[in-house]
Write an enzyme that holds these catalytic residues in place. Structure first.
Site, PDB file in Angstrom:
ATOM      1  N   GLN A  11       0.778  -1.249  -0.246  1.00 59.01           N
ATOM      2  CA  GLN A  11      -0.245   0.311   0.029  1.00 59.01           C
ATOM      3  C   GLN A  11       1.143   1.352  -0.581  1.00 59.01           C
ATOM      4  OE1 GLN A  11      -3.558  -0.494   1.967  1.00 59.01           O
ATOM      5  NE2 GLN A  11      -2.303  -1.686   3.647  1.00 59.01           N
ATOM      6  N   TYR A 126       4.238  -8.775  15.980  1.00 61.37           N
ATOM      7  CA  TYR A 126       4.314  -8.223  15.124  1.00 61.37           C
ATOM      8  C   TYR A 126       4.631  -6.667  15.646  1.00 61.37           C
ATOM      9  CZ  TYR A 126       2.864  -4.217  11.399  1.00 61.37           C
ATOM     10  OH  TYR A 126       2.658  -2.990  11.203  1.00 61.37           O
TER      11      TYR A 126
HETATM   12  N1  LIG Z   1      -1.314  -1.793   7.253  1.00 65.63           N
HETATM   13  C1  LIG Z   1      -1.713  -1.240   7.992  1.00 65.63           C
HETATM   14  O1  LIG Z   1      -2.780  -1.201   9.058  1.00 65.63           O
HETATM   15  C2  LIG Z   1       0.520  -0.855   8.907  1.00 65.63           C
HETATM   16  C3  LIG Z   1      -0.439  -0.247  10.514  1.00 65.63           C
HETATM   17  C4  LIG Z   1       1.127   0.097  11.219  1.00 65.63           C
HETATM   18  C5  LIG Z   1       1.906   0.564  10.136  1.00 65.63           C
HETATM   19  N2  LIG Z   1       2.478  -0.457   9.067  1.00 65.63           N
HETATM   20  C6  LIG Z   1       3.785  -0.141   8.627  1.00 65.63           C
HETATM   21  O2  LIG Z   1       3.990   0.406   7.549  1.00 65.63           O
HETATM   22  C7  LIG Z   1       4.506   0.118   6.270  1.00 65.63           C
HETATM   23  C8  LIG Z   1       3.879   0.043   4.923  1.00 65.63           C
HETATM   24  O3  LIG Z   1       2.927  -0.903   5.179  1.00 65.63           O
HETATM   25  P1  LIG Z   1       1.370  -1.722   4.293  1.00 65.63           P
HETATM   26  O4  LIG Z   1       0.393  -1.819   4.726  1.00 65.63           O
HETATM   27  O5  LIG Z   1       1.855  -0.926   2.940  1.00 65.63           O
HETATM   28  O6  LIG Z   1       2.496  -2.931   4.048  1.00 65.63           O
HETATM   29  P2  LIG Z   1       1.711  -4.214   2.682  1.00 65.63           P
HETATM   30  O7  LIG Z   1       0.990  -2.833   2.312  1.00 65.63           O
HETATM   31  O8  LIG Z   1       2.311  -5.061   3.760  1.00 65.63           O
HETATM   32  O9  LIG Z   1       3.777  -4.285   2.245  1.00 65.63           O
HETATM   33  C9  LIG Z   1       4.237  -4.864   2.550  1.00 65.63           C
HETATM   34  C10 LIG Z   1       5.473  -4.893   0.912  1.00 65.63           C
HETATM   35  O10 LIG Z   1       6.409  -5.837   1.364  1.00 65.63           O
HETATM   36  C11 LIG Z   1       6.820  -7.114   1.055  1.00 65.63           C
HETATM   37  N3  LIG Z   1       7.781  -8.099   1.983  1.00 65.63           N
HETATM   38  C12 LIG Z   1       7.666  -8.383   2.548  1.00 65.63           C
HETATM   39  N4  LIG Z   1       8.778  -9.996   2.985  1.00 65.63           N
HETATM   40  C13 LIG Z   1       9.534  -9.002   2.108  1.00 65.63           C
HETATM   41  C14 LIG Z   1      10.437  -9.483   2.147  1.00 65.63           C
HETATM   42  N5  LIG Z   1      11.677 -10.217   2.543  1.00 65.63           N
HETATM   43  N6  LIG Z   1      11.291  -9.069   0.861  1.00 65.63           N
HETATM   44  C15 LIG Z   1      10.770  -7.588   1.097  1.00 65.63           C
HETATM   45  N7  LIG Z   1       9.439  -6.677   0.339  1.00 65.63           N
HETATM   46  C16 LIG Z   1       9.007  -7.791   1.617  1.00 65.63           C
HETATM   47  C17 LIG Z   1       5.132  -7.378   1.209  1.00 65.63           C
HETATM   48  O11 LIG Z   1       5.107  -8.738   0.114  1.00 65.63           O
HETATM   49  P3  LIG Z   1       4.515  -9.775   0.147  1.00 65.63           P
HETATM   50  O12 LIG Z   1       2.709  -9.263   0.337  1.00 65.63           O
HETATM   51  O13 LIG Z   1       4.469 -10.664  -1.066  1.00 65.63           O
HETATM   52  O14 LIG Z   1       5.143 -10.187   1.691  1.00 65.63           O
HETATM   53  C18 LIG Z   1       4.433  -6.204   0.392  1.00 65.63           C
HETATM   54  O15 LIG Z   1       4.731  -6.319  -0.784  1.00 65.63           O
HETATM   55  C19 LIG Z   1       5.318  -1.460   6.931  1.00 65.63           C
HETATM   56  O16 LIG Z   1       6.388  -1.151   7.739  1.00 65.63           O
HETATM   57  C20 LIG Z   1       4.336  -1.633   8.162  1.00 65.63           C
HETATM   58  O17 LIG Z   1       4.817  -2.290   9.087  1.00 65.63           O
HETATM   59  C21 LIG Z   1       1.331  -0.741   8.505  1.00 65.63           C
END
Ligand SMILES: NC(=O)c1ccc[n+]([C@@H]2O[C@H](COP(=O)([O-])OP(=O)(O)OC[C@H]3O[C@@H](n4cnc5c(N)ncnc54)[C@H](OP(=O)(O)O)[C@@H]3O)[C@@H](O)[C@H]2O)c1
Length: 282
Positions: A11, A126
């Site tokens: 995202q 997490y």
């Molecule tokens: N989503 C939430 O509500 C939330 C809340 C607070 C903080 N955050 C933080 O915000 C950030 C962005 O979140 P988001 O929602 O954009 O996350 P997301 O949509 O889950 O995207 C994360 C991406 O990282 C990739 N990834 C996973 N393992 C990997 C690896 N070993 N090497 C390289 N890439 C890898 C995933 O690929 P796959 O899909 O193939 O695994 C996915 O494309 C993250 O740091 C998350 O912890 C998110």
């Protein structure tokens, strides 16, 4: 400015790339196929080739409940992966922006958490892994931003808003918890702030969400109102929805520090939601 963005298929990474392009910067987006962040040699090779001025690290293991059963994988990605990236940022003297979460706090009380509050007590695997990722950044680098966000929604990927739209349309009835309070974060708005940060040198730990507070129930009510969906929605307590991972009830985060360092606060979450609904099909 040249930026390397991890998690470009997720995202946030997707929207950061859009903002970089709109501002005329060179963005190189990578995901696990291009650079598995747990593979130190691959990280060294890719970052060494790209030679970015800034790394916006959005990749993570984000499956909060599944993490309880996959502790090793979650920590490998969120802790070791982050350290691998921080080491390369150090090597190149590049800035690093690490995205973290409200889940580093224990969720007690009703006061907003301050970014530099020393009391970290994650309630789940997490949250602990994201906090240990913060420490990996702090212990390796001087030129870093840690940006804690919460309740994320964006165009590119699955999220709560899209799920509730689907549930509302398919079932016409929904029950949502009203005892967890926080703020949604729209990735398109956050991405603007992250690029502002990349342009400047006001390093440190920040909180960044859209403005305003709500419970998940209130968030859902607004989603259905703005989408024009007639859904039989009722509030319930977290006890009625037992999940594998514990979640904080107080996710209020103070964003005052943003303004103190000359950064703009994000728009209200209701405003963000209305712009988001115009971008997606539902
Ligand atoms: N989503 C939430 O509500 C939330 C809340 C607070 C903080 N955050 C933080 O915000 C950030 C962005 O979140 P988001 O929602 O954009 O996350 P997301 O949509 O889950 O995207 C994360 C991406 O990282 C990739 N990834 C996973 N393992 C990997 C690896 N070993 N090497 C390289 N890439 C890898 C995933 O690929 P796959 O899909 O193939 O695994 C996915 O494309 C993250 O740091 C998350 O912890 C998110």
């Amino acid at each position: 400015m040249k930026a390397l963005v991890t998690g470009v298929k997720g995202q946030l990474g997707y929207d950061v790339m859009k903002v970089l392009e709109a501002r005329g910067y060179e963005g190189v987006g990578v995901d696990v196929e291009d650079m598995d962040i747990t593979d130190e040699a691959a990280v060294r090779r890719v970052i060494g080739e790209v030679k970015p001025d800034v790394i916006v690290h959005c990749a993570a293991y984000t499956a909060v409940d599944a993490a309880e059963d996959n502790v090793e994988l979650c920590r490998k990605i969120n802790v070791d992966g982050t350290l691998n990236i921080a080491k390369q940022a150090k090597e190149l003297d590049a800035k690093m922006i690490y995205i973290s979460t409200d889940y580093v706090f224990n969720g007690q009380g009703e006061e907003p958490w301050e970014p530099d509050d020393p009391n970290k007590e994650p309630l789940n695997v997490y949250g602990q892994s994201k906090y240990d990722g913060e420490l990996a950044v702090i212990n390796t680098l001087d030129k870093y931003y840690i940006v804690r966000i919460s309740w994320v929604f964006g165009e590119n990927g699955k999220n709560f808003v899209k799920t509730m739209l689907r549930v509302g349309k398919e079932k016409g009835v929904a029950k949502v918890v009203d005892d967890q309070i926080g703020s949604p974060t729209y990735t398109a708005d956050l991405a603007e702030l992250l690029v502002d940060m990349a342009e400047r040198e006001e390093y440190g730990t920040y909180h960044a969400t859209n403005e305003g507070l709500c419970s998940w129930y209130e968030f859902t009510k607004e989603i259905y109102k703005q989408a024009g969906l007639d859904v039989d929605l009722s509030p319930c307590s977290s006890d009625e929805f037992p999940a594998k991972a514990n979640r904080p009830s107080n996710s209020r985060m103070s964003k005052d520090k943003l303004e103190k360092h000359g950064f703009k606060r994000l728009p209200s979450w209701q405003d963000a939601l209305s712009r988001f609904l115009k971008c997606i099909e539902y």
